[in-house]
Write a protein that holds these residues in place. Sequence first.
Motif, PDB file in Angstrom:
ATOM      1  N   ARG A   1     -46.264 -43.930  20.147  1.00 42.18           N
ATOM      2  CA  ARG A   1     -46.726 -44.000  21.773  1.00 42.18           C
ATOM      3  C   ARG A   1     -45.781 -45.369  22.144  1.00 42.18           C
ATOM      4  N   ILE A   2     -44.932 -45.230  23.019  1.00 40.40           N
ATOM      5  CA  ILE A   2     -43.687 -46.330  23.702  1.00 40.40           C
ATOM      6  C   ILE A   2     -44.439 -47.812  23.462  1.00 40.40           C
ATOM      7  N   GLY A   3     -45.427 -47.975  24.147  1.00 38.57           N
ATOM      8  CA  GLY A   3     -45.764 -48.829  24.404  1.00 38.57           C
ATOM      9  C   GLY A   3     -45.975 -49.996  23.229  1.00 38.57           C
ATOM     10  N   ASP A   4     -46.203 -49.568  22.158  1.00 41.09           N
ATOM     11  CA  ASP A   4     -46.168 -49.762  20.794  1.00 41.09           C
ATOM     12  C   ASP A   4     -45.057 -50.433  19.625  1.00 41.09           C
ATOM     13  N   TRP A   5     -44.176 -49.692  20.057  1.00 45.56           N
ATOM     14  CA  TRP A   5     -42.916 -50.058  19.984  1.00 45.56           C
ATOM     15  C   TRP A   5     -42.645 -51.297  20.295  1.00 45.56           C
ATOM     16  N   GLU A   6     -43.097 -50.966  21.563  1.00 48.15           N
ATOM     17  CA  GLU A   6     -42.392 -52.334  22.978  1.00 48.15           C
ATOM     18  C   GLU A   6     -42.960 -53.805  22.409  1.00 48.15           C
ATOM     19  N   LEU A   7     -43.833 -53.563  21.662  1.00 46.85           N
ATOM     20  CA  LEU A   7     -44.553 -54.828  21.452  1.00 46.85           C
ATOM     21  C   LEU A   7     -43.555 -55.361  20.352  1.00 46.85           C
TER      22      LEU A   7
ATOM     23  N   GLY B   1     -36.964 -54.582  31.193  1.00 45.84           N
ATOM     24  CA  GLY B   1     -35.793 -53.835  30.339  1.00 45.84           C
ATOM     25  C   GLY B   1     -36.806 -52.904  30.000  1.00 45.84           C
ATOM     26  N   HIS B   2     -38.497 -52.807  30.033  1.00 46.84           N
ATOM     27  CA  HIS B   2     -39.166 -51.961  28.925  1.00 46.84           C
ATOM     28  C   HIS B   2     -39.505 -50.599  29.940  1.00 46.84           C
ATOM     29  N   ALA B   3     -40.232 -50.496  29.136  1.00 48.58           N
ATOM     30  CA  ALA B   3     -41.237 -48.529  29.383  1.00 48.58           C
ATOM     31  C   ALA B   3     -41.733 -49.038  30.801  1.00 48.58           C
ATOM     32  N   ALA B   4     -41.462 -48.020  31.744  1.00 49.39           N
ATOM     33  CA  ALA B   4     -42.069 -48.791  33.012  1.00 49.39           C
ATOM     34  C   ALA B   4     -43.717 -47.948  32.338  1.00 49.39           C
ATOM     35  N   ASP B   5     -43.885 -46.605  31.781  1.00 50.16           N
ATOM     36  CA  ASP B   5     -45.031 -45.790  31.146  1.00 50.16           C
ATOM     37  C   ASP B   5     -45.049 -46.407  29.390  1.00 50.16           C
ATOM     38  N   PRO B   6     -45.702 -47.415  29.035  1.00 48.77           N
ATOM     39  CA  PRO B   6     -46.032 -47.558  28.052  1.00 48.77           C
ATOM     40  C   PRO B   6     -46.546 -46.189  27.488  1.00 48.77           C
TER      41      PRO B   6
ATOM     42  N   TYR C   1     -40.944 -52.238  14.342  1.00 45.23           N
ATOM     43  CA  TYR C   1     -41.855 -51.433  13.807  1.00 45.23           C
ATOM     44  C   TYR C   1     -41.971 -50.514  12.265  1.00 45.23           C
ATOM     45  N   LEU C   2     -40.974 -50.676  11.611  1.00 48.19           N
ATOM     46  CA  LEU C   2     -40.972 -50.124  10.644  1.00 48.19           C
ATOM     47  C   LEU C   2     -41.228 -50.781   9.711  1.00 48.19           C
ATOM     48  N   ARG C   3     -41.121 -51.767   9.788  1.00 49.71           N
ATOM     49  CA  ARG C   3     -41.496 -53.099   8.715  1.00 49.71           C
ATOM     50  C   ARG C   3     -42.834 -52.775   8.768  1.00 49.71           C
ATOM     51  N   VAL C   4     -43.271 -53.238  10.098  1.00 50.85           N
ATOM     52  CA  VAL C   4     -44.821 -53.430  10.295  1.00 50.85           C
ATOM     53  C   VAL C   4     -45.473 -52.406   9.497  1.00 50.85           C
TER      54      VAL C   4
ATOM     55  N   VAL D   1     -49.819 -59.335  19.573  1.00 51.25           N
ATOM     56  CA  VAL D   1     -51.648 -59.028  19.826  1.00 51.25           C
ATOM     57  C   VAL D   1     -52.336 -60.523  21.324  1.00 51.25           C
ATOM     58  N   ASP D   2     -51.225 -61.158  21.794  1.00 52.83           N
ATOM     59  CA  ASP D   2     -51.877 -62.016  22.753  1.00 52.83           C
ATOM     60  C   ASP D   2     -50.590 -62.004  23.811  1.00 52.83           C
ATOM     61  N   PRO D   3     -51.545 -61.164  24.849  1.00 54.06           N
ATOM     62  CA  PRO D   3     -50.521 -61.070  26.252  1.00 54.06           C
ATOM     63  C   PRO D   3     -50.079 -62.347  27.059  1.00 54.06           C
ATOM     64  N   GLY D   4     -50.895 -63.572  26.688  1.00 57.24           N
ATOM     65  CA  GLY D   4     -50.841 -65.089  27.109  1.00 57.24           C
ATOM     66  C   GLY D   4     -49.892 -65.522  26.654  1.00 57.24           C
ATOM     67  N   PHE D   5     -49.834 -65.384  25.695  1.00 60.31           N
ATOM     68  CA  PHE D   5     -48.568 -65.499  24.803  1.00 60.31           C
ATOM     69  C   PHE D   5     -46.804 -64.896  25.306  1.00 60.31           C
TER      70      PHE D   5
END
Length: 371
Positions: free
Chosen positions: A102-108, A134-139, A163-166, A226-230
């Motif tokens: 999922r692109i959204g997981d990459w973009e975190l 500059g992120h994917a419109a559809d994550p 992403y790979l390191r984690v 993990v924190d949208p507020g951050f």
Amino acid sequence: MLTRRRLLTTTAFAGSAALLLPAGVGAAAPAAPGTGTPQGWLDWLAAHRDSVGLMLDDGTGGRVRHRPHAEQLLASTIKVVHLAAYATAVGHGLLDPRERIRIGDWELHHPYVGDGGAHLQVLRSLGIETNELGHAADPDQRIELDTLVAAMIDFSDNAAADYLRVRLGDRALRAAARAGGWYRPDLRSLQGEVLLLILPEYAPPAGAPALLRRMAGDRLAHWFRVDPGFRERVLRAIPDMPRTPAEQWPSTRLHAHGSAAELFRMHHALAAGRFHPESALPIVRRHLERALAGSVPSGGLGIGFKGGSLPRALTMGMSLRWADGRTGALALLLTDVAQEHFADSPAFLRLGVSVLAQPRWRDRLVRALGD
């Protein structure tokens, strides 16, 4: 609202970006002043000998060393370790390169800025529509895992490396580095380094051990994921972050360090086939040798390359495999590079290819460094 235009212009220089590779990078160039030619870069090396870390073996017995064990900024050259760990996992059957992620997981792992626009270039190259940040419109869109790895090497996407390191863990990355002769690589979150630039109040005090900075960056990167507020807090802080290379240098000079000797050993092991498992080698070579496929000299099989840049730092690791079994490798780490020279990175790459492929250029390198 922080627009994409303001976001990108705010952070044009921050982070580890790729060296851009125009067509014909290995071709000869007309003479020009400054660093616009390979000879111009040799002149720069001669004038900045204390800012150079170099190790070269051209595969014919021609070797050049200059401050090979000096600790210097690595920038994105460290990503060869991430690639080797990925290839090892695929070789052992632990990862499927065709897995749809999922692109959204990459973009975190991408804090909106700090990579010279690399992530946005990746998305555009894949035809993925982006939003104002500059992120994917559809994550929820998905790409193959191997495509993410290609983005890490071809575009130097920092989020792909993190992403790979984690996902793989530092133990796997260290084991892959060790298999290539690099025993203590400076592994840290590239995202975390950008977050420390955006939010310097979380950085350890000046003079603190590098370990504390790595830990601080890792904590911020996890917080971002993990924190949208951050993440909203980061967005609000971006317009006030340091913008110019001079302003960013106090932070970026603390990024991951290593030596030319360590980087050389890794590239040489991968190119010469001394890396285990052997099943990882085709995967590594496919990615590393793609960018300079058009610059392979007659009699060569492939040029492996991963470069990087940070404010005042320009780096590369390179290898050249020959059909007769010879293997050459080069690691070249520069600091104190003025910003106007970064536009001449194509000539920097031509110098790398030249000193590996042509003895006369190797001899010029020796004369330039006085070694």
